[in-house]
Each structure stands twice: as structure tokens, then as C-alpha cells.
Design an enzyme around this catalytic site. Structure first.
Site, PDB file in Angstrom:
ATOM      1  N   GLN A 213      21.130  27.997  18.399  1.00  0.00           N
ATOM      2  CA  GLN A 213      21.918  27.832  19.625  1.00  0.00           C
ATOM      3  C   GLN A 213      22.332  29.153  20.244  1.00  0.00           C
ATOM      4  OE1 GLN A 213      24.705  24.675  17.799  1.00  0.00           O
ATOM      5  NE2 GLN A 213      24.633  24.183  19.968  1.00  0.00           N
TER       6      GLN A 213
ATOM      7  N   HIS B 227      19.670  20.767  14.462  1.00  0.00           N
ATOM      8  CA  HIS B 227      19.347  21.964  15.258  1.00  0.00           C
ATOM      9  C   HIS B 227      18.339  22.861  14.540  1.00  0.00           C
ATOM     10  CE1 HIS B 227      21.818  21.712  18.800  1.00  0.00           C
ATOM     11  NE2 HIS B 227      22.933  21.527  18.115  1.00  0.00           N
TER      12      HIS B 227
ATOM     13  N   HIS C 281      24.357  16.699  12.608  1.00  0.00           N
ATOM     14  CA  HIS C 281      24.108  17.224  13.958  1.00  0.00           C
ATOM     15  C   HIS C 281      23.625  18.677  13.890  1.00  0.00           C
ATOM     16  CE1 HIS C 281      25.320  17.689  18.380  1.00  0.00           C
ATOM     17  NE2 HIS C 281      25.077  18.926  17.988  1.00  0.00           N
ATOM     18  N   GLU C 282      24.300  19.488  13.076  1.00  0.00           N
ATOM     19  CA  GLU C 282      23.912  20.904  12.982  1.00  0.00           C
ATOM     20  C   GLU C 282      22.570  21.074  12.272  1.00  0.00           C
ATOM     21  OE1 GLU C 282      25.420  22.908  14.835  1.00  0.00           O
ATOM     22  OE2 GLU C 282      27.018  21.456  15.236  1.00  0.00           O
TER      23      GLU C 282
ATOM     24  N   CYS D 205      27.515  18.683  22.438  1.00  0.00           N
ATOM     25  CA  CYS D 205      26.809  19.835  21.880  1.00  0.00           C
ATOM     26  C   CYS D 205      27.044  21.017  22.804  1.00  0.00           C
ATOM     27  CB  CYS D 205      25.316  19.524  21.790  1.00  0.00           C
ATOM     28  SG  CYS D 205      24.347  20.886  21.118  1.00  0.00           S
ATOM     29  N   LEU D 206      27.365  22.179  22.245  1.00  0.00           N
ATOM     30  CA  LEU D 206      27.635  23.350  23.081  1.00  0.00           C
ATOM     31  C   LEU D 206      26.411  23.727  23.920  1.00  0.00           C
ATOM     32  CD1 LEU D 206      29.711  25.576  20.625  1.00  0.00           C
ATOM     33  CD2 LEU D 206      30.539  24.044  22.428  1.00  0.00           C
TER      34      LEU D 206
ATOM     35  N   GLY E  64      30.935  23.035  15.203  1.00  0.00           N
ATOM     36  CA  GLY E  64      29.749  23.488  14.486  1.00  0.00           C
ATOM     37  C   GLY E  64      28.890  24.311  15.420  1.00  0.00           C
TER      38      GLY E  64
HETATM   39 NI    NI Z   1      24.753  20.800  18.902  1.00  0.00          NI
END
Ligand code: NI
Length: 192
Positions: free
Chosen positions: A51, A145, A141-142, A99-100, A46
Site C-alpha cells: 500500500q 494485500h 484484510h491485510e 481500505c486506505l 492495518g
Molecule cells: Ni486495505
């Protein structure tokens, strides 16, 4: 088509509520393609617009890599524009997340199992779906963000202390990732 640099957890763009996406947002189609390219190149499941430094209520997912292992339905790539999530089943379960924007940190997070999500798809059609299990976890999770929340916010004081050193390294730019991170001190929050 382009790979976009991913901002890390300390970037202010990850801490503010994202803006509503208008259908005529300039370059939106290309931006969505770029989000997918960036997510796949990083082996992510995701990726949310903030991000990559763009404060828009938009994320892409492709959780098949996880859901296949967990014997969940394969749902393929998804584009979620202006999503709203309502929790349907309060029963929470723990699983490790990453998480990236927080390279090398993986921690257990407790999340409700079942959600209803309302959003607009890539064609700006209104949609409403119910999801459970891992796919619902990725969506939560997304979605977080888009409201300035990171998975590390859910950790208890003890776990937070344990990862503090790693977070400081990321903040200082002393972190390696197998994908492109945004350089420190560059302007973020530019328009897509
Ligand atoms: Ni993340």
C-alpha cells in the site's frame, strides 16, 4: 520516521503477490516504523507494505480502536512478516470494511471467523497464533494485500456497479483523503 504516501487501488503493486522479506533487507527496521507512523496518521487499523508501493510480504496492525468497541482483547501493535493464514472456522460473518487505498468506499465483506496465522515477528522469531472476530478480520484484510487481493473483489456484481463511479474518481486522482496519497503516475514498487 516518516509518513509514506499511500497508493490507490488502481496501482499495479496492489495486484501482484508480494516478495518474501529477508531478515537483512536494507532499512527494514525504519520501514516498519514508517508503516506504523503512516497507519496511525491515517487512523487506519492495518497497513500492508504494497500500500506504500513496496512489494514485500509485511504488514502492521493495531486494531485496538475496533476491538475495544467490540469488547475483544486488546492486542496492541503487531508486525507480521511473511505471514501464512489457514482458515480454521469456515463460518462467515458480514461487516463493513474500508481500505486506505480505496478512500471513501466502505462495503460489507463476508469473512471466516477464525484463523491460524504463522508469521515472523519484528525480531524474525517464528510465531503461530489463532485469532477470531474483528482481529482475525483485520489480519485477513491485510494478508489479502500481500497476494494482490482487495476487499472490493469480494463484492457481488450489484455492489461493484454501485461503487464503480467512486473507483473511477479515485483512478482519476479526484479524491480527497485526510492522509497523504501517492500522486498519480509516479513510479511505485521501489525498494524500501
Ligand atoms: Ni486495505
Amino acid at each position: 520516521m516518516a509518513i509514506l504516501p499511500v497508493v490507490t487501488y488502481d496501482d499495479p503493486v496492489l495486484r501482484k503477490p508480494a516478495d518474501t522479506v529477508q531478515q537483512d533487507h536494507p532499512g527494514l527496521e525504519e520501514f516498519i516504523d514508517d508503516l506504523f507512523d503512516t497507519m496511525y496518521e491515517a487512523n487506519g487499523v492495518g497497513l500492508a507494505a504494497p500500500q506504500v508501493g513496496v512489494s514485500l510480504k509485511l504488514f502492521v496492525v493495531d486494531a485496538d480502536a475496533i476491538t475495544e468497541d467490540e469488547e475483544e482483547e486488546s492486542l496492541g501493535p503487531g508486525v507480521f512478516i511473511n505471514p501464512e493464514i489457514e482458515v480454521l472456522e469456515g463460518e462467515k460473518w458480514d461487516a463493513e470494511e474500508g481500505c486506505l487505498s480505496i478512500p471513501d468506499v466502505r462495503e460489507k465483506v463476508s469473512r471466516p471467523d477464525t484463523i491460524r496465522i504463522r508469521y515472523q515477528d519484528r525480531d524474525f522469531q517464528d510465531r503461530e497464533e489463532v485469532h477470531s472476530g474483528w482481529y482475525a478480520r483485520v489480519l485477513q484484510h491485510e494478508y489479502d494485500h500481500l497476494r494482490g487481493v482487495l476487499f472490493i473483489d469480494y463484492l457481488g456484481a450489484f455492489r461493484k456497479r454501485l461503487i464503480r463511479k467512486k473507483l473511477e474518481e479515485i483512478r482519476a486522482g479526484r479524491v480527497e483523503a485526510a492522509y497523504t496519497l501517492a500522486p498519480k503516475g509516479t513510479g511505485t514498487d521501489e525498494e524500501a
